[in-house]
Design an enzyme around this catalytic site. Structure first.
Site: not given
Ligand code: NAX
Length: 328
Positions: A94, A131-132, A164, A161, A189, A16, A107
């Site tokens: 996850r 977002v996470g 979508r 959402d 979410h 993202i 988390n």
């Molecule tokens: P990625 O795994 O591609 O990227 C996550 C990044 O976060 C990695 O570069 C990792 O090194 C870094 N990271 C891990 N722990 C960290 C911390 N403690 N502090 C800072 N960085 C850290 O995931 P990505 O596809 O980019 O998704 C990121 C998050 O968005 C996930 O939790 C995912 O579930 C969530 N989402 C949320 C959505 C929403 O609508 N709210 C939709 C999209 C996405 O699924």
């Protein structure tokens, strides 16, 4: 030129992040005359990849990018120092066989530290979008660990959402997406979210008047929106990234831009008890913004069907809050 604003992005080297930071740097979010200093926060093993993102940003030569600050998660205060926006994208994904409760527990501690560092180091006008995942409860944890930061500064993202759901309704009605308004996501979410077609409008009319197939609205429409993330993973072999980054951009723009009369946007914010949602939960509502703060739009009616959906998603949020009670 205006004074630069500082925008922190955690997880900036993730997928993202890669779809997001170039768009912020290019002026698409805050405008072509607003310089931006990007603050990237990553875990130590991802710092090499982050350097690569930084190099590519340099190679874009964006006139609106006024600087880049990089910090690892052991130095969160450096990462968030004087930031006006903190976009919390990074979190642990996850894993296979992992329950939602396990993910929340893994988390949670990340977001206690995030909240503390935001309170200590960010700008006094900071606004935070989480977002996470699980984003509502991660936001709840961060907010509760930053008690000096007013509760109207915290958002968890349900704009993806909403987008979508808007597309689904537009496709079904055979209209442009711009004709769909007030498409609210309520609650969490997660798969319990309630995409509220009853209060949505298509071309100014009730969506339920325009779309006569109410079985579709109550059935496939809701489940398609709820399960869209899983469908993307199935099709693409990776989770939503470009659409998630796009939704985050829409979310930030909706926060900083006064909402046009009659329109609303969805985001999860700290409940004031509106619509019977427990005070203090981070739950998605229909919002309006004056460019600085939000109001929960009132007067959305819920029939028995809608009340049951809202109750289910709020019950899930309540359960998540209990799971992380020791972190609040
Ligand atoms: P990625 O795994 O591609 O990227 C996550 C990044 O976060 C990695 O570069 C990792 O090194 C870094 N990271 C891990 N722990 C960290 C911390 N403690 N502090 C800072 N960085 C850290 O995931 P990505 O596809 O980019 O998704 C990121 C998050 O968005 C996930 O939790 C995912 O579930 C969530 N989402 C949320 C959505 C929403 O609508 N709210 C939709 C999209 C996405 O699924």
């Amino acid at each position: 030129m205006k004074t630069p604003i500082r925008v922190a992005v955690t997880g900036a080297a993730g997928q993202i992040g890669y779809a997001l930071v170039f768009r912020i740097a290019s002026g698409q979010v805050f405008g072509p005359d607003q310089p931006v200093i990007l603050h990237f926060v990553e875990i130590p093993p991802a710092l090499g990849a982050l350097d690569g993102v930084h190099m590519e940003l340099d190679d874009c030569a964006f006139p609106t990018l006024a600087g880049v600050v990089k910090a690892d998660t052991d130095h969160l205060n450096d990462g968030f120092r004087d930031c006006n926006f903190v976009l919390c994208v990074g979190s642990v994904p996850r894993g296979k066989g992992m329950e939602r409760g396990d993910l929340i527990k893994i988390n949670g501690p990340i977001f206690t530290n995030t909240g503390k560092a935001i309170q200590e180091a960010a700008a006094s006008d900071v606004r935070v979008v989480v977002v996470g995942n699980p984003c509502n409860t991660n936001c709840l944890i961060a907010m509760n660990n930053a008690k000096d930061v007013p509760s109207d500064r915290w958002y968890a993202m349900t704009m993806l959402d909403q987008n979508r759901a808007t597309s689904q309704l537009a496709n079904k009605a055979g209209v442009a997406v711009a004709d769909v308004q007030n498409m609210t996501i309520w609650g969490n979410h997660s798969a319990t979210q309630y995409p509220d077609f009853f209060n949505a409008k298509i071309g100014g009319k009730a969506a339920t008047d325009v779309i006569s197939d109410h079985d579709w609205l109550k059935g496939d429409f809701i489940s398609t929106v709820q399960k869209r993330g899983a469908a993307i993973i199935e099709a693409r072999g990776a989770s939503s990234a470009a659409s998630a980054a796009n939704a985050l951009i829409d979310n930030v723009k909706a926060i900083v831009t006064p909402t046009p009369a009659g329109e609303t946007f969805s985001a999860a914010v700290c409940s004031d008890g509106s619509y019977g949602v427990d005070e203090g939960l981070i739950s998605s509502f229909p919002l309006t913004s004056d460019g600085k703060t939000w109001k929960i739009a009132q007067g959305f009616d819920h029939n028995e069907f809608a009340k049951a959906k809202l109750d289910a998603t709020v019950a899930e949020l309540r359960g998540e809050r209990e799971t992380v009670a020791d972190l609040l």
